[in-house]
Design a protein around this motif. Structure first.
Motif, PDB file in Angstrom:
ATOM      1  N   ILE A  42       6.723  72.907  10.089  1.00 20.87           N
ATOM      2  CA  ILE A  42       8.137  73.314   9.939  1.00 20.87           C
ATOM      3  C   ILE A  42       8.956  72.277  10.695  1.00 20.87           C
ATOM      4  O   ILE A  42       8.695  72.011  11.882  1.00 20.87           O
ATOM      5  N   HIS A  43       9.926  71.705  10.008  1.00 24.51           N
ATOM      6  CA  HIS A  43      10.747  70.652  10.603  1.00 24.51           C
ATOM      7  C   HIS A  43      12.186  71.149  10.697  1.00 24.51           C
ATOM      8  O   HIS A  43      12.733  71.640   9.709  1.00 24.51           O
ATOM      9  N   ILE A  44      12.757  71.087  11.896  1.00 22.49           N
ATOM     10  CA  ILE A  44      14.117  71.619  12.083  1.00 22.49           C
ATOM     11  C   ILE A  44      15.003  70.534  12.706  1.00 22.49           C
ATOM     12  O   ILE A  44      14.614  69.905  13.703  1.00 22.49           O
ATOM     13  N   LEU A  45      16.158  70.332  12.093  1.00 19.80           N
ATOM     14  CA  LEU A  45      17.154  69.396  12.651  1.00 19.80           C
ATOM     15  C   LEU A  45      18.361  70.213  13.111  1.00 19.80           C
ATOM     16  O   LEU A  45      18.993  70.897  12.312  1.00 19.80           O
ATOM     17  N   ARG A  46      18.667  70.131  14.419  1.00 29.58           N
ATOM     18  CA  ARG A  46      19.837  70.835  14.953  1.00 29.58           C
ATOM     19  C   ARG A  46      20.909  69.807  15.307  1.00 29.58           C
ATOM     20  O   ARG A  46      20.640  68.879  16.083  1.00 29.58           O
ATOM     21  N   ASP A  47      22.091  69.982  14.751  1.00 29.62           N
ATOM     22  CA  ASP A  47      23.190  69.034  14.976  1.00 29.62           C
ATOM     23  C   ASP A  47      23.688  69.129  16.418  1.00 29.62           C
ATOM     24  O   ASP A  47      24.230  70.154  16.838  1.00 29.62           O
ATOM     25  N   ILE A  48      23.474  68.055  17.192  1.00 29.31           N
ATOM     26  CA  ILE A  48      23.936  68.051  18.592  1.00 29.31           C
ATOM     27  C   ILE A  48      24.991  66.967  18.803  1.00 29.31           C
ATOM     28  O   ILE A  48      25.230  66.506  19.918  1.00 29.31           O
ATOM     29  N   THR A  49      25.636  66.559  17.709  1.00 26.95           N
ATOM     30  CA  THR A  49      26.621  65.464  17.767  1.00 26.95           C
ATOM     31  C   THR A  49      27.755  65.784  18.748  1.00 26.95           C
ATOM     32  O   THR A  49      28.077  64.963  19.615  1.00 26.95           O
ATOM     33  N   VAL A  50      28.328  66.965  18.615  1.00 23.17           N
ATOM     34  CA  VAL A  50      29.457  67.327  19.485  1.00 23.17           C
ATOM     35  C   VAL A  50      29.001  67.397  20.939  1.00 23.17           C
ATOM     36  O   VAL A  50      29.679  66.908  21.850  1.00 23.17           O
ATOM     37  N   HIS A  51      27.838  67.981  21.140  1.00 22.29           N
ATOM     38  CA  HIS A  51      27.275  68.089  22.494  1.00 22.29           C
ATOM     39  C   HIS A  51      27.097  66.699  23.111  1.00 22.29           C
ATOM     40  O   HIS A  51      27.447  66.454  24.267  1.00 22.29           O
ATOM     41  N   LYS A  52      26.625  65.753  22.286  1.00 20.66           N
ATOM     42  CA  LYS A  52      26.416  64.386  22.775  1.00 20.66           C
ATOM     43  C   LYS A  52      27.738  63.709  23.079  1.00 20.66           C
ATOM     44  O   LYS A  52      27.865  62.940  24.033  1.00 20.66           O
ATOM     45  N   GLN A  53      28.769  64.004  22.229  1.00 19.45           N
ATOM     46  CA  GLN A  53      30.086  63.404  22.455  1.00 19.45           C
ATOM     47  C   GLN A  53      30.679  63.920  23.764  1.00 19.45           C
ATOM     48  O   GLN A  53      31.281  63.161  24.525  1.00 19.45           O
ATOM     49  N   ILE A  54      30.499  65.229  24.004  1.00 21.23           N
ATOM     50  CA  ILE A  54      31.009  65.817  25.249  1.00 21.23           C
ATOM     51  C   ILE A  54      30.294  65.199  26.446  1.00 21.23           C
ATOM     52  O   ILE A  54      30.912  64.857  27.458  1.00 21.23           O
TER      53      ILE A  54
END
Lengths: 221, 127
Positions: free
Chosen positions: A113-125
């Motif tokens: 099972i492969h899961i991609l969680r968007d952490i773009t905003v977290h990384k920008q912060i």
């Protein structure tokens, strides 16, 4: 370690609940081929869920023509046999990528099972916070240096003024030296003023592939 | 009027320089290296014009100004500091400083400010 009451990966019933999550979820066979994807996955990559079946993970996520060593799916399938986590950049997005083994009733790894969680905003912060910290450090340091330089500069400048007033006017050469020295003191005062007014961090190239702090750019209003 | 000035700074060379500058102008200069010394001087001497450094070990210049203005309201107190922000200037006004000068100070401006301080005190105390 979770073991499912199945024999092969084909026995898995894809759960509609996966379509309610915002994470990009995909099910892969033991060679990394896509078996199923959720709605979020299909929407992100712009094709219907059926269109992804059979796609190789290394093409899909890393645009490589073959298995590559840093692919978490293959790392998990071939070596670790347990959860693998890493970060993946796709375009302007940054994802937390997780590959988890699917085990049959004999505890054999039959897929992933492969899961991609968007952490773009977290990384920008996080990046903004690091920038703010760095800037705070630079501003505090510049202010401190300015303060410390201003002490001896006060004494130097004050005695220069006294010397200039007390030196006999006929001594043109010495007066000339004093004028030159005073000009450089004024330059030092300007540098100190700029240090006190630093509001951003800018660097400039220095010979020898180094960078140094650009005081002019960093203190511009 | 007795033209005595108290200068408070933890940097001895700055005290000596200002003593030299203002002695030549006819002022009598008393020096103090820290707030404790300054308060001791003020207990024993009637000095109404004072210059304070802000950053000093122990009691800083802001706390000292607040204390001086409370005990001796008829004084003119100037800040002479190596660094200050706009926020810092408003804090200085809040604690009672009559003006703020940044080091390295423009000596002529500072001399004028000291002269103005004595003129002001003369007007206040004129009968």
């Amino acid at each position: 370690m979770t073991v499912l009451d199945i024999d092969s990966i084909d026995d898995i019933v894809w759960c509609p609940l996966f379509d309610t999550v915002s994470d990009l979820v995909s099910l892969h066979s033991s060679d990394g081929s896509v078996l199923n994807v959720n709605k979020a996955f299909a929407d992100f990559f712009g094709k219907s869920p059926d269109a992804w079946v059979g796609e190789k993970c290394f093409n899909l996520f890393r645009r490589a023509g073959t298995i590559i060593s840093d692919c978490p799916i293959h790392r998990m399938l071939l070596a670790d046999k347990k959860n693998v986590n890493m970060e993946l950049e796709i375009g302007e997005k940054i994802f937390d990528e997780a590959a988890s083994p699917v085990r049959n009733r004999n505890n054999e790894v039959i897929g992933c099972i492969h899961i991609l969680r968007d952490i773009t905003v977290h990384k920008q912060i996080e990046k903004a916070r690091e920038e703010t910290e760095r800037l705070k450090t630079v501003v505090e340091m510049a202010g401190g240096i300015s303060h410390d330089i201003n002490q001896p500069l006060t004494v130097f400048s004050g005695y220069m003024d006294l010397l200039q007033r007390k030196l006999p006017e006929e001594n043109e050469k010495l007066h000339d030296y004093l004028v030159k020295m005073k000009d450089e003191i004024e330059r030092m005062k300007e540098i100190s003023k700029k240090l006190a007014n630093v509001t951003r961090y800018r660097a400039t190239d220095y010979p020898g592939s180094e960078k140094i702090f650009d005081l002019d750019e960093s203190s511009k209003a | 009027m007795n033209k005595k000035i108290l200068i408070v700074d933890d940097e001895a060379p700055i005290l000596e320089l200002l003593e030299e500058i203002f002695s030549e102008e006819g002022y009598s200069v008393v020096k103090a290296l820290n707030a404790e010394m300054a308060l001791d001087v003020l207990k024993k001497n009637r000095i109404r014009v004072i210059s304070l450094d802000l950053m000093m070990p122990g009691m800083n210049g802001m706390e000292l100004c607040r204390s001086i203005k409370k005990q001796y309201p008829m004084t003119i107190v100037y800040a002479l500091t190596g660094h200050i922000s706009l926020f810092g200037v408003s804090e200085c006004i809040e604690v009672g400083f009559d003006d703020v000068f940044l080091k390295p100070v423009d000596v002529d401006s500072f001399k004028k400010a000291i002269e103005y301080a004595f003129d002001k005190l003369e007007r206040w105390t004129a009968r």
